[in-house]
Scaffold this active site. Structure first.
Site, PDB file in Angstrom:
ATOM      1  N   ILE A  42      62.601   3.481   7.062  1.00  0.00           N
ATOM      2  CA  ILE A  42      62.114   4.460   6.084  1.00  0.00           C
ATOM      3  C   ILE A  42      60.590   4.458   6.082  1.00  0.00           C
ATOM      4  CG2 ILE A  42      61.958   4.998   3.611  1.00  0.00           C
ATOM      5  CD1 ILE A  42      64.756   5.452   4.608  1.00  0.00           C
ATOM      6  N   ASP A 112      71.641  30.711   6.420  1.00  0.00           N
ATOM      7  CA  ASP A 112      72.406  31.962   6.571  1.00  0.00           C
ATOM      8  C   ASP A 112      71.915  33.036   5.592  1.00  0.00           C
ATOM      9  OD1 ASP A 112      73.258  30.650   4.288  1.00  0.00           O
ATOM     10  OD2 ASP A 112      75.397  30.730   4.755  1.00  0.00           O
ATOM     11  N   TYR A 135      63.683  32.164  -2.077  1.00  0.00           N
ATOM     12  CA  TYR A 135      64.166  31.141  -1.134  1.00  0.00           C
ATOM     13  C   TYR A 135      64.358  31.740   0.259  1.00  0.00           C
ATOM     14  CZ  TYR A 135      67.611  28.179   1.276  1.00  0.00           C
ATOM     15  OH  TYR A 135      68.281  27.429   2.206  1.00  0.00           O
TER      16      TYR A 135
HETATM   17  N1  LIG Z   1      72.986  23.038   1.390  1.00  0.00           N
HETATM   18  C1  LIG Z   1      73.371  24.080   2.145  1.00  0.00           C
HETATM   19  O1  LIG Z   1      74.558  24.450   2.210  1.00  0.00           O
HETATM   20  C2  LIG Z   1      72.367  24.833   2.952  1.00  0.00           C
HETATM   21  C3  LIG Z   1      72.696  26.130   3.316  1.00  0.00           C
HETATM   22  C4  LIG Z   1      71.830  26.824   4.122  1.00  0.00           C
HETATM   23  C5  LIG Z   1      70.659  26.233   4.562  1.00  0.00           C
HETATM   24  N2  LIG Z   1      70.332  24.989   4.160  1.00  0.00           N
HETATM   25  C6  LIG Z   1      69.077  24.407   4.673  1.00  0.00           C
HETATM   26  O2  LIG Z   1      69.346  23.108   5.170  1.00  0.00           O
HETATM   27  C7  LIG Z   1      68.210  22.266   4.979  1.00  0.00           C
HETATM   28  C8  LIG Z   1      68.624  21.021   4.225  1.00  0.00           C
HETATM   29  O3  LIG Z   1      69.200  21.422   2.995  1.00  0.00           O
HETATM   30  P1  LIG Z   1      69.821  20.365   1.980  1.00  0.00           P
HETATM   31  O4  LIG Z   1      70.891  21.063   1.234  1.00  0.00           O
HETATM   32  O5  LIG Z   1      70.105  19.107   2.694  1.00  0.00           O
HETATM   33  O6  LIG Z   1      68.575  20.184   0.993  1.00  0.00           O
HETATM   34  P2  LIG Z   1      68.410  19.172  -0.213  1.00  0.00           P
HETATM   35  O7  LIG Z   1      69.658  18.404  -0.426  1.00  0.00           O
HETATM   36  O8  LIG Z   1      67.840  19.949  -1.356  1.00  0.00           O
HETATM   37  O9  LIG Z   1      67.296  18.174   0.342  1.00  0.00           O
HETATM   38  C9  LIG Z   1      65.965  18.561   0.484  1.00  0.00           C
HETATM   39  C10 LIG Z   1      65.199  17.373   1.017  1.00  0.00           C
HETATM   40  O10 LIG Z   1      63.821  17.721   1.132  1.00  0.00           O
HETATM   41  C11 LIG Z   1      63.054  16.648   0.575  1.00  0.00           C
HETATM   42  N3  LIG Z   1      61.776  17.085   0.086  1.00  0.00           N
HETATM   43  C12 LIG Z   1      61.511  18.084  -0.786  1.00  0.00           C
HETATM   44  N4  LIG Z   1      60.196  18.134  -1.032  1.00  0.00           N
HETATM   45  C13 LIG Z   1      59.621  17.152  -0.298  1.00  0.00           C
HETATM   46  C14 LIG Z   1      58.285  16.689  -0.141  1.00  0.00           C
HETATM   47  N5  LIG Z   1      57.264  17.280  -0.783  1.00  0.00           N
HETATM   48  N6  LIG Z   1      58.057  15.636   0.673  1.00  0.00           N
HETATM   49  C15 LIG Z   1      59.092  15.033   1.321  1.00  0.00           C
HETATM   50  N7  LIG Z   1      60.360  15.418   1.216  1.00  0.00           N
HETATM   51  C16 LIG Z   1      60.632  16.468   0.406  1.00  0.00           C
HETATM   52  C17 LIG Z   1      63.926  16.181  -0.577  1.00  0.00           C
HETATM   53  O11 LIG Z   1      63.460  14.934  -1.030  1.00  0.00           O
HETATM   54  P3  LIG Z   1      63.731  14.461  -2.557  1.00  0.00           P
HETATM   55  O12 LIG Z   1      65.160  14.005  -2.586  1.00  0.00           O
HETATM   56  O13 LIG Z   1      62.731  13.386  -2.762  1.00  0.00           O
HETATM   57  O14 LIG Z   1      63.505  15.678  -3.426  1.00  0.00           O
HETATM   58  C18 LIG Z   1      65.278  16.144   0.114  1.00  0.00           C
HETATM   59  O15 LIG Z   1      65.391  14.990   0.896  1.00  0.00           O
HETATM   60  C19 LIG Z   1      67.184  23.121   4.233  1.00  0.00           C
HETATM   61  O16 LIG Z   1      66.283  23.655   5.175  1.00  0.00           O
HETATM   62  C20 LIG Z   1      68.006  24.235   3.627  1.00  0.00           C
HETATM   63  O17 LIG Z   1      67.231  25.401   3.457  1.00  0.00           O
HETATM   64  C21 LIG Z   1      71.145  24.278   3.350  1.00  0.00           C
END
Ligand SMILES: NC(=O)c1ccc[n+]([C@@H]2O[C@H](COP(=O)([O-])OP(=O)(O)OC[C@H]3O[C@@H](n4cnc5c(N)ncnc54)[C@H](OP(=O)(O)O)[C@@H]3O)[C@@H](O)[C@H]2O)c1
Length: 305
Positions: A42, A112, A135
């Site tokens: 990490i 998507d 977003y």
């Molecule tokens: N979830 C879905 O079904 C879905 C659908 C379509 C696309 N996506 C895309 O997939 C990707 C991952 O999504 P996810 O659902 O895994 O997102 P998530 O669970 O919201 O996780 C976001 C991550 O970004 C980190 N982060 C945010 N601000 C930060 C900063 N300033 N410095 C360092 N780290 C930071 C967060 O850390 P903390 O925990 O410390 O906040 C967390 O680890 C994204 O690009 C999202 O747009 C997701």
């Protein structure tokens, strides 16, 4: 074995990607203090702090960078468009540039949700996006910025479900927790999408890197369904009470960010490039259930305890 740097490692994709890859690869993850007990390296830091990107790249010396960091919640992006811009556009552009300079293979995760949902059928990579909210607009601008900086980068438009660090991040967990607590909930009948188990997403991203792919790809499930149908599938697989889920229109919800009605993406380009079919939804759902039976959610959560 590759040296992989994962950003956003406490998120739904990041933690499962790290978990999925750590046995075969050398993983370093960037985190803001949640992963106190993780079985991989990490580096602590806020990626919006000046100089942090170069410092983590210097320290990890990765061969691959997979950027899962984002402001990924639609309502949060409407509330904080400035942070959405910095995290979803400026940061990926800096990463793409830095990776090009250093000869690091770069994967940026998109969504998507870049389409307006008006198409009747599956969107291909050739279709013109028309994002509806802050977003989606920021994610589309992020895609363009990444490709402009680094034409070797992979931009993956995803949609996934799985077990998360906090236990509440994914739509599958929403249905699962409400159903197990006998709480009624609604599922939208008028938003269609192509969910993929997040572990499948992780495995496919690795294959894309191993095959040296570049450019824009749709990395989602092959089966389209409404969010309501998805809830019903979860309920049936876990033998829970389907009747707790009521069908509802998103138009009657109190959500502020606009959502497209059709988020179904074609994966033809990806399966052709990989030379293999993508996993079936039923296979992913079965794995999600087996993970539950084998204590995978608790294992993931233990990394933050
Ligand atoms: N979830 C879905 O079904 C879905 C659908 C379509 C696309 N996506 C895309 O997939 C990707 C991952 O999504 P996810 O659902 O895994 O997102 P998530 O669970 O919201 O996780 C976001 C991550 O970004 C980190 N982060 C945010 N601000 C930060 C900063 N300033 N410095 C360092 N780290 C930071 C967060 O850390 P903390 O925990 O410390 O906040 C967390 O680890 C994204 O690009 C999202 O747009 C997701």
């Amino acid at each position: 074995m590759a040296r992989i740097l994962i950003t956003g490692a406490s998120g739904l994709l990041g933690i499962n990607l790290a978990q999925e890859t750590m046995s075969a690869h050398d993983i370093t993850a960037v985190d803001r203090g949640k992963l106190v007990n993780a079985p991989f390296k990490i580096l602590n830091g806020d990626l919006l702090n000046p100089g942090i990107l170069d410092s983590v790249l210097d320290s990890a010396q990765p061969e691959w960078l997979i950027n899962c960091a984002a402001l990924a919640e639609l309502e949060a992006c409407e509330d904080s468009p400035g942070i959405a811009r910095r995290l979803n556009i400026d940061l990926p552009a800096q990463m793409a540039k830095a990776c090009k300079l250093r000869g690091v293979s770069f994967v940026h995760i998109s969504t998507d949700a870049v389409f307006d949902g008006e198409k009747d059928g599956f969107y291909t990579e050739e279709d013109i996006p028309n994002p509806l909210g802050v977003y989606a607009q920021s994610k589309l601008a992020g895609e363009k910025a990444v490709i402009a900086e680094n034409s070797n980068a992979i931009v993956a438009r995803v949609n996934f479900f799985g077990w998360s660090l906090g236990g509440r991040r994914s739509l599958a967990e929403f249905f699962f927790h409400n159903l197990t607590n006998n709480k009624s909930m609604s599922g939208f009948t008028d938003i269609k999408f192509c969910p993929m188990l997040v572990n499948d997403t992780a495995r496919i991203l690795v294959k894309m890197l191993q095959r040296n792919l570049s450019g824009l790809y749709h990395v989602v499930g092959t089966q389209s369904m409404s969010k309501y149908q998805f809830g019903v599938e979860i309920a049936r697989r876990f033998n829970l009470n389907v009747s707790e889920i009521s069908p509802k229109s998103v138009l009657s919800s109190s959500l502020i960010a606009r959502r497209a009605h059709n988020l179904c993406l074609s994966t033809h380009k990806l399966s052709t490039a990989l030379g293999e079919p993508l996993p079936e939804f039923s296979t992913g759902l079965n794995e999600f259930y087996t993970q539950f039976e084998q204590g995978y959610p608790q294992k993931i959560r233990s990394y933050a305890q």
